[in-house]
Scaffold this motif. Structure first.
Motif, PDB file in Angstrom:
ATOM      1  N   LEU A   7      54.143  43.624  49.468  1.00 46.75           N
ATOM      2  CA  LEU A   7      53.764  43.659  50.640  1.00 46.75           C
ATOM      3  C   LEU A   7      52.472  44.202  50.953  1.00 46.75           C
ATOM      4  N   THR A   8      52.052  45.090  49.999  1.00 45.79           N
ATOM      5  CA  THR A   8      50.655  45.611  49.943  1.00 45.79           C
ATOM      6  C   THR A   8      49.522  44.552  49.222  1.00 45.79           C
ATOM      7  N   VAL A   9      49.976  43.749  48.318  1.00 46.37           N
ATOM      8  CA  VAL A   9      49.084  42.789  48.086  1.00 46.37           C
ATOM      9  C   VAL A   9      48.706  41.729  49.264  1.00 46.37           C
ATOM     10  N   GLN A  10      49.848  41.274  49.657  1.00 47.10           N
ATOM     11  CA  GLN A  10      50.007  40.361  50.856  1.00 47.10           C
ATOM     12  C   GLN A  10      48.916  40.769  51.980  1.00 47.10           C
ATOM     13  N   ALA A  11      49.016  42.248  52.076  1.00 42.56           N
ATOM     14  CA  ALA A  11      48.079  42.896  53.345  1.00 42.56           C
ATOM     15  C   ALA A  11      46.742  42.885  52.586  1.00 42.56           C
ATOM     16  N   LEU A  12      46.400  42.986  51.408  1.00 39.62           N
ATOM     17  CA  LEU A  12      45.241  43.123  50.854  1.00 39.62           C
ATOM     18  C   LEU A  12      44.483  41.853  51.015  1.00 39.62           C
ATOM     19  N   VAL A  13      45.090  40.668  50.725  1.00 40.97           N
ATOM     20  CA  VAL A  13      44.442  39.532  50.780  1.00 40.97           C
ATOM     21  C   VAL A  13      43.864  39.052  52.069  1.00 40.97           C
ATOM     22  N   LYS A  14      44.523  39.802  53.141  1.00 41.04           N
ATOM     23  CA  LYS A  14      43.967  39.528  54.462  1.00 41.04           C
ATOM     24  C   LYS A  14      42.475  39.971  54.834  1.00 41.04           C
ATOM     25  N   SER A  15      41.981  41.070  53.891  1.00 38.82           N
ATOM     26  CA  SER A  15      40.668  41.655  54.082  1.00 38.82           C
ATOM     27  C   SER A  15      40.098  41.723  52.863  1.00 38.82           C
ATOM     28  N   VAL A  16      40.580  41.376  51.667  1.00 42.94           N
ATOM     29  CA  VAL A  16      39.623  41.478  50.515  1.00 42.94           C
ATOM     30  C   VAL A  16      39.892  40.212  49.691  1.00 42.94           C
ATOM     31  N   PRO A  17      38.765  39.701  49.165  1.00 43.18           N
ATOM     32  CA  PRO A  17      38.782  38.494  48.490  1.00 43.18           C
ATOM     33  C   PRO A  17      39.785  38.586  47.130  1.00 43.18           C
ATOM     34  N   ALA A  18      40.593  37.414  46.931  1.00 44.76           N
ATOM     35  CA  ALA A  18      41.796  37.580  46.340  1.00 44.76           C
ATOM     36  C   ALA A  18      41.217  37.731  44.803  1.00 44.76           C
ATOM     37  N   ASP A  19      40.020  37.484  44.492  1.00 41.71           N
ATOM     38  CA  ASP A  19      39.717  37.635  43.171  1.00 41.71           C
ATOM     39  C   ASP A  19      39.343  39.134  42.783  1.00 41.71           C
ATOM     40  N   ARG A  20      39.297  39.758  43.883  1.00 42.26           N
ATOM     41  CA  ARG A  20      39.200  41.391  43.491  1.00 42.26           C
ATOM     42  C   ARG A  20      40.425  42.028  43.390  1.00 42.26           C
ATOM     43  N   ILE A  21      41.408  41.476  43.543  1.00 45.51           N
ATOM     44  CA  ILE A  21      42.775  41.805  43.490  1.00 45.51           C
ATOM     45  C   ILE A  21      43.708  41.653  42.204  1.00 45.51           C
ATOM     46  N   VAL A  22      44.286  42.663  41.690  1.00 45.34           N
ATOM     47  CA  VAL A  22      45.138  42.503  40.467  1.00 45.34           C
ATOM     48  C   VAL A  22      46.489  42.981  40.774  1.00 45.34           C
ATOM     49  N   ALA A  23      47.512  42.197  40.499  1.00 44.43           N
ATOM     50  CA  ALA A  23      48.832  42.543  40.692  1.00 44.43           C
ATOM     51  C   ALA A  23      49.667  42.868  39.421  1.00 44.43           C
ATOM     52  N   THR A  24      50.426  43.826  39.118  1.00 45.41           N
ATOM     53  CA  THR A  24      50.918  44.050  37.815  1.00 45.41           C
ATOM     54  C   THR A  24      52.439  44.274  38.229  1.00 45.41           C
ATOM     55  N   ALA A  25      53.202  43.925  36.995  1.00 42.46           N
ATOM     56  CA  ALA A  25      54.767  43.936  36.984  1.00 42.46           C
ATOM     57  C   ALA A  25      55.081  44.129  35.319  1.00 42.46           C
ATOM     58  N   ARG A  26      56.339  44.362  35.221  1.00 43.88           N
ATOM     59  CA  ARG A  26      56.751  44.439  33.730  1.00 43.88           C
ATOM     60  C   ARG A  26      56.555  42.838  32.985  1.00 43.88           C
ATOM     61  N   SER A  27      56.439  41.993  34.003  1.00 43.42           N
ATOM     62  CA  SER A  27      56.241  40.395  33.538  1.00 43.42           C
ATOM     63  C   SER A  27      55.421  39.939  34.463  1.00 43.42           C
ATOM     64  N   LYS A  28      54.698  38.687  34.000  1.00 42.38           N
ATOM     65  CA  LYS A  28      53.872  38.097  34.922  1.00 42.38           C
ATOM     66  C   LYS A  28      54.722  37.043  35.877  1.00 42.38           C
ATOM     67  N   GLU A  29      55.886  36.603  35.282  1.00 41.85           N
ATOM     68  CA  GLU A  29      56.775  35.738  35.987  1.00 41.85           C
ATOM     69  C   GLU A  29      57.488  36.363  37.235  1.00 41.85           C
ATOM     70  N   ALA A  30      57.367  37.909  37.133  1.00 42.98           N
ATOM     71  CA  ALA A  30      58.010  38.697  38.394  1.00 42.98           C
ATOM     72  C   ALA A  30      56.971  38.504  39.335  1.00 42.98           C
ATOM     73  N   VAL A  31      55.879  38.305  39.443  1.00 45.39           N
ATOM     74  CA  VAL A  31      54.592  38.330  40.474  1.00 45.39           C
ATOM     75  C   VAL A  31      53.843  36.927  40.223  1.00 45.39           C
ATOM     76  N   ALA A  32      54.786  35.683  39.896  1.00 44.63           N
ATOM     77  CA  ALA A  32      54.153  34.596  40.043  1.00 44.63           C
ATOM     78  C   ALA A  32      53.638  34.108  41.337  1.00 44.63           C
ATOM     79  N   ASP A  33      54.346  34.636  42.321  1.00 41.74           N
ATOM     80  CA  ASP A  33      54.348  33.962  43.761  1.00 41.74           C
ATOM     81  C   ASP A  33      52.840  34.508  44.335  1.00 41.74           C
ATOM     82  N   LEU A  34      52.619  35.935  43.791  1.00 46.90           N
ATOM     83  CA  LEU A  34      51.498  36.568  44.318  1.00 46.90           C
ATOM     84  C   LEU A  34      50.169  35.765  43.460  1.00 46.90           C
ATOM     85  N   ALA A  35      50.407  35.309  42.131  1.00 51.29           N
ATOM     86  CA  ALA A  35      49.297  34.648  41.481  1.00 51.29           C
ATOM     87  C   ALA A  35      49.037  33.424  42.331  1.00 51.29           C
ATOM     88  N   ALA A  36      50.055  32.894  43.015  1.00 52.61           N
ATOM     89  CA  ALA A  36      49.826  31.708  43.878  1.00 52.61           C
ATOM     90  C   ALA A  36      48.794  32.036  45.215  1.00 52.61           C
TER      91      ALA A  36
END
Length: 291
Positions: A20-49
């Motif tokens: 939810l924080t990443v989804q809130a950030l993309v409303k006010s910050v360019p997406a290419d400034r945001i990095v989302a982390t998890a224990r695997s990239k597959e777990a945040v594939a929806d955020l990469a989209a």
């Protein structure tokens, strides 16, 4: 020449609050400034989209943290869900952030952690101390209870007409996860004004569990009552329902803390930080009932 805006990283971005924080950030910050982390990239594939970068970061593996934090200016440390292991995990994150040259860390702590009677305070206070000793610029997001914490009670409460607890008449100033995520996003997207701040974050309107039961009854059209139990009886009941002993003890302790005002705050800091009222209990319950 203008200084480039710092990149923002959200740890634990596969969890409810992180996503939810990443989804809130993309409303006010360019997406290419945001990095989302998890224990695997597959777990945040929806955020990469959404256009954000995804990286692997495991609180238990410092080598992944140092690599993940490279080039990051502002970081959100979302407290680990591994109760009992939080302090060493958070130490790993803080040490990696310092080694990577991160300029600012926001940490999701506990409401009134310094005076709270909840057992949960211990690991949060230890993490706050680690941040203070680190030399890093930081802010403490002392989050109150999520209103959604009680959603798991909805089904059994409607089936049996009762919800159990040990919070008595304690008022719980809960807010939705999206409210707390909006606050985290505001701090991450902000500037130096947040450095050194301690934000006591809670809902605008508090409720008792009896109020919760009455609101659920109203929305669902079925009678639901609140049955307040002594903490030991409530803990035993939770174990009988199949919860692990440790988790049952934590819930009973939290309810006991709530009965003593441990989950109450009327500062309205959260609504001021996000620039709108916090989400009412009825709205969260109605959404849960709709599935």
């Amino acid at each position: 020449m203008s200084t480039p805006s710092p990149r923002i990283l959200v740890t634990g971005a596969n969890g409810h609050l992180g996503r939810l924080t990443v989804q809130a950030l993309v409303k006010s910050v360019p997406a290419d400034r945001i990095v989302a982390t998890a224990r695997s990239k597959e777990a945040v594939a929806d955020l990469a989209a959404l256009g954000v970068e995804t990286r692997v970061a495991d609180y238990d593996k410092p080598e992944t943290l140092i690599a993940a934090f490279a080039g990051i200016g502002r970081l959100l440390l979302i407290s680990s869900s591994a109760i009992g292991q939080r302090e060493p995990q958070h130490r790993n994150v803080i040490e990696a952030a310092k080694a990577a040259g991160v300029g600012f860390v926001a940490y999701t702590s506990l409401l009134h952690a310094d005076t709270s009677q909840l057992g949960l305070r211990v690991e949060h206070l230890a993490t706050e101390a680690l941040l203070k000793a680190s030399g890093l610029s930081f802010a403490l997001l002392r989050n109150g209870w999520y209103t959604e914490n009680y959603n798991g009670n909805i089904g059994p409460a409607l089936e049996h007409g009762v919800v159990f607890g040990a919070s008595g008449d304690g008022r719980i100033a809960a807010a939705s996860r999206a409210d707390y995520a909006a606050a985290a996003a505001a701090v991450l997207a902000g500037g130096d004004e947040h450095a050194g701040q301690v934000y006591e974050l809670a809902g605008d309107t508090a409720f008792t569990l009896a109020d919760w039961a009455a609101e659920l009854s109203k929305l669902a059209g079925k009678p639901v009552a609140f049955n307040n139990l002594p903490a030991a009886e409530y803990q035993a009941l939770l174990v009988k329902f199949g919860l692990p002993e440790g988790f049952a003890a934590l819930l009973a302790d939290s309810d006991t803390g709530a009965s003593k005002g441990g989950l109450y705050d009327d500062s309205h800091t959260l609504s001021r930080l996000i620039g709108r009222p916090t989400t009412p209990l009825a709205t969260v319950l109605a959404a849960a009932l709709k599935g």
